[in-house]
Enzyme design. Sequence first.
Site, PDB file in Angstrom:
ATOM      1  N   LEU A   1       0.832  -1.204   0.000  1.00 22.72           N
ATOM      2  CA  LEU A   1       0.000   0.000   0.000  1.00 22.72           C
ATOM      3  C   LEU A   1       0.865   1.251   0.000  1.00 22.72           C
ATOM      4  O   LEU A   1       1.717   1.432   0.872  1.00 22.72           O
ATOM      5  CB  LEU A   1      -0.891   0.012   1.240  1.00 22.72           C
ATOM      6  CG  LEU A   1      -2.185  -0.764   1.030  1.00 22.72           C
ATOM      7  CD1 LEU A   1      -2.464  -1.666   2.187  1.00 22.72           C
ATOM      8  CD2 LEU A   1      -3.323   0.202   0.800  1.00 22.72           C
ATOM      9  N   GLY A   2       0.630   2.126  -0.973  1.00 20.08           N
ATOM     10  CA  GLY A   2       1.361   3.389  -1.068  1.00 20.08           C
ATOM     11  C   GLY A   2       0.471   4.560  -0.731  1.00 20.08           C
ATOM     12  O   GLY A   2      -0.314   4.494   0.236  1.00 20.08           O
ATOM     13  N   SER A   3       0.549   5.608  -1.535  1.00 24.89           N
ATOM     14  CA  SER A   3      -0.211   6.827  -1.250  1.00 24.89           C
ATOM     15  C   SER A   3      -0.265   7.694  -2.507  1.00 24.89           C
ATOM     16  O   SER A   3       0.656   7.665  -3.335  1.00 24.89           O
ATOM     17  CB  SER A   3       0.501   7.603  -0.144  1.00 24.89           C
ATOM     18  OG  SER A   3       0.071   8.940  -0.128  1.00 24.89           O
ATOM     19  N   SER A   4      -1.316   8.514  -2.606  1.00 25.71           N
ATOM     20  CA  SER A   4      -1.455   9.374  -3.788  1.00 25.71           C
ATOM     21  C   SER A   4      -0.375  10.457  -3.844  1.00 25.71           C
ATOM     22  O   SER A   4      -0.216  11.110  -4.879  1.00 25.71           O
ATOM     23  CB  SER A   4      -2.842  10.026  -3.806  1.00 25.71           C
ATOM     24  OG  SER A   4      -3.043  10.784  -2.632  1.00 25.71           O
ATOM     25  N   CYS A   5       0.386  10.650  -2.760  1.00 20.49           N
ATOM     26  CA  CYS A   5       1.422  11.687  -2.793  1.00 20.49           C
ATOM     27  C   CYS A   5       2.662  11.252  -3.568  1.00 20.49           C
ATOM     28  O   CYS A   5       3.614  12.022  -3.702  1.00 20.49           O
ATOM     29  CB  CYS A   5       1.803  12.148  -1.387  1.00 20.49           C
ATOM     30  SG  CYS A   5       2.650  10.899  -0.439  1.00 20.49           S
TER      31      CYS A   5
ATOM     32  N   TYR B   1       8.202  10.989   2.416  1.00 18.21           N
ATOM     33  CA  TYR B   1       7.239   9.882   2.452  1.00 18.21           C
ATOM     34  C   TYR B   1       7.005   9.361   1.037  1.00 18.21           C
ATOM     35  O   TYR B   1       6.966   8.153   0.793  1.00 18.21           O
ATOM     36  CB  TYR B   1       5.943  10.405   3.072  1.00 18.21           C
ATOM     37  CG  TYR B   1       4.843   9.401   3.218  1.00 18.21           C
ATOM     38  CD1 TYR B   1       4.910   8.396   4.172  1.00 18.21           C
ATOM     39  CD2 TYR B   1       3.696   9.479   2.422  1.00 18.21           C
ATOM     40  CE1 TYR B   1       3.871   7.487   4.322  1.00 18.21           C
ATOM     41  CE2 TYR B   1       2.660   8.581   2.568  1.00 18.21           C
ATOM     42  CZ  TYR B   1       2.744   7.590   3.514  1.00 18.21           C
ATOM     43  OH  TYR B   1       1.717   6.687   3.663  1.00 18.21           O
TER      44      TYR B   1
ATOM     45  N   LYS C   1       7.568   5.611  -0.577  1.00 17.25           N
ATOM     46  CA  LYS C   1       6.472   4.842  -1.178  1.00 17.25           C
ATOM     47  C   LYS C   1       6.768   4.491  -2.632  1.00 17.25           C
ATOM     48  O   LYS C   1       6.393   3.412  -3.110  1.00 17.25           O
ATOM     49  CB  LYS C   1       5.151   5.623  -1.051  1.00 17.25           C
ATOM     50  CG  LYS C   1       4.632   5.689   0.385  1.00 17.25           C
ATOM     51  CD  LYS C   1       4.287   4.295   0.895  1.00 17.25           C
ATOM     52  CE  LYS C   1       3.690   4.282   2.269  1.00 17.25           C
ATOM     53  NZ  LYS C   1       3.412   2.916   2.754  1.00 17.25           N
TER      54      LYS C   1
ATOM     55  N   LEU D   1      -7.359   8.846   3.080  1.00 15.03           N
ATOM     56  CA  LEU D   1      -8.322   7.938   3.706  1.00 15.03           C
ATOM     57  C   LEU D   1      -8.807   8.498   5.031  1.00 15.03           C
ATOM     58  O   LEU D   1      -8.117   9.295   5.673  1.00 15.03           O
ATOM     59  CB  LEU D   1      -7.666   6.576   3.949  1.00 15.03           C
ATOM     60  CG  LEU D   1      -7.102   5.893   2.703  1.00 15.03           C
ATOM     61  CD1 LEU D   1      -6.316   4.647   3.093  1.00 15.03           C
ATOM     62  CD2 LEU D   1      -8.221   5.539   1.735  1.00 15.03           C
TER      63      LEU D   1
ATOM     64  N   HIS E   1      -4.227  13.798   9.728  1.00 12.65           N
ATOM     65  CA  HIS E   1      -4.649  14.311   8.424  1.00 12.65           C
ATOM     66  C   HIS E   1      -5.821  15.274   8.630  1.00 12.65           C
ATOM     67  O   HIS E   1      -6.339  15.417   9.733  1.00 12.65           O
ATOM     68  CB  HIS E   1      -5.060  13.156   7.508  1.00 12.65           C
ATOM     69  CG  HIS E   1      -3.906  12.317   7.076  1.00 12.65           C
ATOM     70  ND1 HIS E   1      -3.600  11.116   7.673  1.00 12.65           N
ATOM     71  CD2 HIS E   1      -2.956  12.515   6.136  1.00 12.65           C
ATOM     72  CE1 HIS E   1      -2.520  10.601   7.100  1.00 12.65           C
ATOM     73  NE2 HIS E   1      -2.101  11.433   6.166  1.00 12.65           N
TER      74      HIS E   1
ATOM     75  N   TRP F   1      -6.139  25.178   8.654  1.00 13.81           N
ATOM     76  CA  TRP F   1      -4.796  25.496   8.167  1.00 13.81           C
ATOM     77  C   TRP F   1      -4.838  25.893   6.685  1.00 13.81           C
ATOM     78  O   TRP F   1      -5.613  25.324   5.914  1.00 13.81           O
ATOM     79  CB  TRP F   1      -3.874  24.288   8.294  1.00 13.81           C
ATOM     80  CG  TRP F   1      -3.585  23.873   9.697  1.00 13.81           C
ATOM     81  CD1 TRP F   1      -3.951  24.525  10.830  1.00 13.81           C
ATOM     82  CD2 TRP F   1      -2.882  22.693  10.109  1.00 13.81           C
ATOM     83  NE1 TRP F   1      -3.503  23.831  11.927  1.00 13.81           N
ATOM     84  CE2 TRP F   1      -2.842  22.714  11.514  1.00 13.81           C
ATOM     85  CE3 TRP F   1      -2.269  21.636   9.446  1.00 13.81           C
ATOM     86  CZ2 TRP F   1      -2.222  21.710  12.265  1.00 13.81           C
ATOM     87  CZ3 TRP F   1      -1.651  20.634  10.175  1.00 13.81           C
ATOM     88  CH2 TRP F   1      -1.632  20.679  11.574  1.00 13.81           C
TER      89      TRP F   1
HETATM   90  O1  GFB Z   1      -4.573  15.811   5.146  1.00 19.38           O
HETATM   91  P1  GFB Z   1      -3.410  16.715   5.153  1.00 19.38           P
HETATM   92  O2  GFB Z   1      -2.698  16.901   6.446  1.00 19.38           O
HETATM   93  O3  GFB Z   1      -2.311  16.249   4.128  1.00 19.38           O
HETATM   94  O4  GFB Z   1      -3.875  18.185   4.670  1.00 19.38           O
HETATM   95  P2  GFB Z   1      -2.049  16.291   2.530  1.00 19.38           P
HETATM   96  C1  GFB Z   1      -4.702  18.379   3.555  1.00 19.38           C
HETATM   97  C2  GFB Z   1      -5.031  19.861   3.416  1.00 19.38           C
HETATM   98  O5  GFB Z   1      -5.885  20.249   4.496  1.00 19.38           O
HETATM   99  C3  GFB Z   1      -3.837  20.812   3.445  1.00 19.38           C
HETATM  100  C4  GFB Z   1      -5.416  21.462   5.055  1.00 19.38           C
HETATM  101  O6  GFB Z   1      -4.041  21.834   2.493  1.00 19.38           O
HETATM  102  C5  GFB Z   1      -3.890  21.381   4.857  1.00 19.38           C
HETATM  103  O7  GFB Z   1      -3.294  22.661   4.985  1.00 19.38           O
HETATM  104  N1  GFB Z   1      -5.859  21.588   6.448  1.00 19.38           N
HETATM  105  C6  GFB Z   1      -6.721  22.530   6.925  1.00 19.38           C
HETATM  106  C7  GFB Z   1      -5.468  20.826   7.497  1.00 19.38           C
HETATM  107  N2  GFB Z   1      -6.873  22.426   8.239  1.00 19.38           N
HETATM  108  C8  GFB Z   1      -6.111  21.367   8.628  1.00 19.38           C
HETATM  109  C9  GFB Z   1      -5.877  20.765   9.902  1.00 19.38           C
HETATM  110  O8  GFB Z   1      -6.385  21.179  10.930  1.00 19.38           O
HETATM  111  N3  GFB Z   1      -5.045  19.673   9.903  1.00 19.38           N
HETATM  112  C10 GFB Z   1      -4.461  19.174   8.764  1.00 19.38           C
HETATM  113  N4  GFB Z   1      -3.681  18.093   8.845  1.00 19.38           N
HETATM  114  N5  GFB Z   1      -4.656  19.752   7.552  1.00 19.38           N
HETATM  115  C11 GFB Z   1      -0.710  14.205   3.169  1.00 19.38           C
HETATM  116  C12 GFB Z   1       0.730  13.822   3.092  1.00 19.38           C
HETATM  117  O9  GFB Z   1      -0.798  15.366   2.446  1.00 19.38           O
HETATM  118  O10 GFB Z   1      -1.586  13.275   2.588  1.00 19.38           O
HETATM  119  C13 GFB Z   1       0.961  12.421   3.406  1.00 19.38           C
HETATM  120  O11 GFB Z   1       1.490  14.710   3.863  1.00 19.38           O
HETATM  121  C14 GFB Z   1      -0.035  11.485   2.757  1.00 19.38           C
HETATM  122  O12 GFB Z   1       2.239  12.077   3.022  1.00 19.38           O
HETATM  123  C15 GFB Z   1      -1.446  11.960   2.962  1.00 19.38           C
HETATM  124  O13 GFB Z   1       0.219  11.383   1.391  1.00 19.38           O
HETATM  125  C16 GFB Z   1      -2.469  11.097   2.271  1.00 19.38           C
HETATM  126  O14 GFB Z   1      -3.200  15.723   1.761  1.00 19.38           O
HETATM  127  O15 GFB Z   1      -1.591  17.643   2.098  1.00 19.38           O
END
Ligand code: GFB
Length: 312
Positions: free
Chosen positions: A107-111, A138, A142, A168, A181, A204
Site C-alpha cells: 500500500l502506497g499513497s497518492s502523494c 514519504y 512509497k 483515507l 490528516h 490550516w
Molecule cells: O490531510 P493533510 O494533512 O495532508 O492536509 P495532505 C490536507 C489539506 O488540508 C492541506 C489542510 O491543504 C492542509 O493545509 N488543512 C486545513 C489541514 N486544516 C487542517 C488541519 O487542521 N489539519 C491538517 N492536517 N490539515 C498528506 C501527506 O498530504 O496526505 C501524506 O502529507 C499522505 O504524506 C497523505 O500522502 C495522504 O493531503 O496535504
Amino acid sequence: MESLAGKTVFVAGHRGLVGSALVRRLESEDCEILTATRAELDLCDQAAVRAWMRDRRPDAVFLAAAKVGGILANATYPADFLYENLMIEANVIEAAFRADVDKLLFLGSSCIYPKFAEQPIVEASLLTGPLEPTNEWYAVAKIAGIKLAQAYRQQHGRDFISAMPTNLYGPGDNFDLNSSHVLPALIRKAHEAKRGGAKEMVIWGTGSPRREFLHVDDCADACVHLMKHYSQAEHVNVGSGEDIPIYDLTRLVCDVVGFGGEIVRDPTKPDGTPRKLMSADRLRGLGWAPKVPLREGIAATYAWFREHVADA
Ligand code: GFB
C-alpha cells in the site's frame, strides 16, 4: 489467488487505519488472519522480520504498515518518514520473497505523484515531475516500495502488486491535531468548538487546495478485490473519483457535527499540493466501485470519534 478461503493472510500494520479495516474486511473471507503487534515484531528489524515470516509462511501479505501523518508531521519529521517506511517495506517484501509468499499487496499513497500532475492523475504519471516538498520524503519511500514490488516480480517472478490509496479516513484514525490528516482534525476542531461554545474554528492554509477522500472500509474492500483479481506490475489507484476544496469539506464537517460558527483560515500553515484527484478508471475497469458516500462516512467517523476519543 481467486479466493482467500483456507489461506493464511498476514496483515502487516493491523492496528493502523488501513490495517484494522483490512482485518474487519477479511473476517468474511474464511481465511486465517495473522497479525503481530509492534512489541511482538519490529518491522524495522530485518532479522526479526525474516524469522517471523519464515516461521509463519503466510500465503498472502497485505503490507499496510507505515509511518504516516498529515501535512505538518510529514514536513517536521522527514528522516522518520523516509527511514522507517524504507525499512518496513524493504524488510517485509524481501522476507516475503524468501518465505515463498504467493501474493503480496503493497500500500502506497497518492502523494507519490508529481505536485503538478495533470488531473485526474493516471497511474502513468509516476516519476514525470517534481514532488510536493511537504511530503517528498514519504513519497520517495512509497515510490521505492512500488519499485521493490516490481523488481521482485521482474527478477524473481513473484506476484507482488501495489495499490495507491487517496486520502483515507474512518474509524481508528489519528485525531491528534498536530500529527493527523485533515479530516480527523476538522472533526475534532468542529466538535470542540461546538462543545466549548466557540464563535469560530481555525483551519490550516487557504482552504482552497482540493483533496479526494475515501472511507477506509472502501479502501480495504478494494485491496481484497485487487489481491484476488489483479496480477500486474503497474500500481493501481484506489480512490473515490471525486474531490472537494478543503473549505467546502470544513463546511460539510461543521454541518455534520452541528457547529454553526465562523471558519477562519490560518495562512501561516502550509497548503501542500493544490490538487490530487486520481483517475479511478483502472480500478473501475477491474470491476470495483466505492460504496460509502462522503457525508455518510463523515457522520459514521464522527460517531466513532465521540465514542472512542471525545467521550472515552
Ligand atoms: O490531510 P493533510 O494533512 O495532508 O492536509 P495532505 C490536507 C489539506 O488540508 C492541506 C489542510 O491543504 C492542509 O493545509 N488543512 C486545513 C489541514 N486544516 C487542517 C488541519 O487542521 N489539519 C491538517 N492536517 N490539515 C498528506 C501527506 O498530504 O496526505 C501524506 O502529507 C499522505 O504524506 C497523505 O500522502 C495522504 O493531503 O496535504
